[in-house]
Design a protein around this motif. Structure first.
Motif, mmCIF file in Angstrom:
data_model
loop_
_atom_site.group_PDB
_atom_site.id
_atom_site.type_symbol
_atom_site.label_atom_id
_atom_site.label_comp_id
_atom_site.label_asym_id
_atom_site.label_seq_id
_atom_site.Cartn_x
_atom_site.Cartn_y
_atom_site.Cartn_z
ATOM 1 N N SER A 70 45.170 42.589 44.548
ATOM 2 C CA SER A 70 44.124 42.936 43.577
ATOM 3 C C SER A 70 42.775 42.359 44.000
ATOM 4 O O SER A 70 41.737 43.016 43.853
ATOM 5 N N TRP A 71 42.795 41.147 44.521
ATOM 6 C CA TRP A 71 41.549 40.506 44.970
ATOM 7 C C TRP A 71 40.942 41.304 46.123
ATOM 8 O O TRP A 71 39.746 41.578 46.153
ATOM 9 N N GLY A 72 41.784 41.675 47.085
ATOM 10 C CA GLY A 72 41.277 42.454 48.205
ATOM 11 C C GLY A 72 40.739 43.801 47.767
ATOM 12 O O GLY A 72 39.729 44.286 48.297
ATOM 13 N N ASN A 73 41.384 44.426 46.789
ATOM 14 C CA ASN A 73 40.903 45.703 46.284
ATOM 15 C C ASN A 73 39.531 45.571 45.634
ATOM 16 O O ASN A 73 38.678 46.448 45.767
ATOM 17 N N SER A 74 39.309 44.452 44.940
ATOM 18 C CA SER A 74 38.012 44.241 44.289
ATOM 19 C C SER A 74 36.897 43.963 45.299
ATOM 20 O O SER A 74 35.721 44.184 45.005
ATOM 21 N N LEU A 75 37.251 43.478 46.503
ATOM 22 C CA LEU A 75 36.239 43.166 47.514
ATOM 23 C C LEU A 75 35.915 44.351 48.413
ATOM 24 O O LEU A 75 34.980 44.268 49.218
ATOM 25 N N TYR A 76 36.679 45.434 48.309
ATOM 26 C CA TYR A 76 36.528 46.521 49.273
ATOM 27 C C TYR A 76 35.156 47.190 49.191
ATOM 28 O O TYR A 76 34.622 47.634 50.202
ATOM 29 N N GLY A 77 34.571 47.269 48.013
ATOM 30 C CA GLY A 77 33.272 47.907 47.875
ATOM 31 C C GLY A 77 32.102 46.954 48.021
ATOM 32 O O GLY A 77 30.963 47.323 47.704
ATOM 33 N N THR A 78 32.331 45.746 48.511
ATOM 34 C CA THR A 78 31.292 44.733 48.674
ATOM 35 C C THR A 78 31.021 44.518 50.163
ATOM 36 O O THR A 78 31.711 45.088 51.021
ATOM 37 N N PRO A 79 30.037 43.696 50.514
ATOM 38 C CA PRO A 79 29.816 43.389 51.942
ATOM 39 C C PRO A 79 31.015 42.732 52.619
ATOM 40 O O PRO A 79 31.109 42.750 53.845
ATOM 41 N N GLN A 80 31.931 42.141 51.847
ATOM 42 C CA GLN A 80 33.143 41.554 52.419
ATOM 43 C C GLN A 80 34.265 42.598 52.512
ATOM 44 O O GLN A 80 35.430 42.322 52.216
#
Length: 328
Positions: free
Chosen positions: A28-38
């Protein structure tokens, strides 16, 4: 056993169960970061969390073995699984999952092309697309084989042969296009910052390669369908001749055997590629073997086998009729 060992025994026995919830959290954490610079870190967390959760599932299997409600559910699921309508639903679900995967690859490729066209200078953001497209290129043709419903009768396989051939060709076309996309994106990532002028000619070359690859796959499908229909028609005539001939029965049987050899060769030829392991034939090998035995019985004069073979050959021709192209 010491008091400390006794107190910590449950923890030492079941601590691996934390892998499942931890994997879900990382996913879930990785999914939330996918649309960010990370984005790359998010993709790594997403895939790593999925793998960790999948690995941790095995440590939860015995957790509820003693629960009566779980046993009742297992009994209910087993009974439903053996019902014909539930097997049909599972078959439909597998095909639907394959269709969603194919559509997802097409949509992903279109969005990727649009993003590169709008912002070609953002090279690093597209690096993750390379393994994704490589995976689609490698796995999508096998996904078409996985989607084939299991436990079908010979009649069902023959009736659905046309759909099987269509799925094989479509999966191969999209998979090959994803492979060409993979080569294009890798080239774009490696050379754009150094020689951006090469991007347009490379894109045109790879686009032409994708069109040629798809055209070749569907031409192969049309050629095989035309040839199979022609050979099946010849076999039907030879079998009819066996039933009506009064003299020269051995010659008529030899001709029927030769006609079947041609049909069998077509049925064992892959629809989508010439590579044996990677392709999909019109019928599974076991279905071809069963048909071979019935044809041999029909050639020897078994009327029941002859009637069944006549019906089966008609279904094969019906599966090929929409793709016949005598000038392909």
């Amino acid at each position: 056993m010491s008091l400390l060992d006794r107190a910590t025994a449950p923890v030492r026995t079941h601590w691996r169960r934390v892998f499942l919830p931890a994997g879900v959290v990382l996913n879930s954490w990785g999914n939330s970061l996918y649309g960010t610079p990370q984005r790359n870190a998010g993709a790594a967390l997403f895939l790593g969390g999925f793998a960790l959760a999948f690995y941790g599932m095995r440590f939860w299997r015995s957790f509820a073995d003693g629960w009566a409600i779980v046993k009742r559910f297992q009994l209910w699921a087993t009974q439903r699984w053996n019902e014909l309508k539930w097997q049909e639903r599972w078959r439909s679900l597998r095909i639907a999952a394959w269709g969603i995967a194919v559509f997802g690859v097409i949509l992903y490729g279109w969005k990727l092309l649009r993003h590169i066209a709008e912002e070609p200078q953002r090279v690093n953001e597209h690096f993750l697309s390379i393994p994704i497209l490589m995976g689609a290129w490698t796995l999508l043709p096998f996904a078409a084989q996985w989607a084939e419903p299991l436990g079908q009768s010979e009649e069902q396989l023959l009736e659905r042969m046309g759909a099987r051939m269509w799925r094989a060709a479509l999966g191969r076309t999209v998979g090959n296009t994803a492979g060409i996309y993979f080569a294009g994106v890798m080239t774009y990532v490696l050379i754009f910052t150094h020689r951006p002028s090469l991007l347009v000619p490379i894109a045109i070359t790879l686009g032409a390669a994708a069109i040629a690859s798809g055209h070749r796959t569907w031409t192969r499908l049309r050629k095989l369908s035309t040839q199979l229909s022609k050979n099946v028609r010849a076999l039907e005539r030879d079998l009819e001749k066996i039933r009506s001939v009064k003299h020269g029965l051995d010659e008529a049987r030899d001709a029927a055997h030769r006609s079947w050899d041609a049909v069998e060769l077509d049925l064992r030829t892959n629809v989508d590629t010439g590579y044996a392991i990677l392709g999909t034939p019109p019928l599974p090998p076991e279905a071809t073997e069963a048909l071979k035995k019935r044809v041999a019985q029909a050639i020897e004069g078994d009327p029941a086998a002859a009637k069944t073979v006549q019906s089966n050959l008609a279904k094969i021709r019906a599966a090929c009729i929409e793709r016949i192209d005598s000038v392909s």
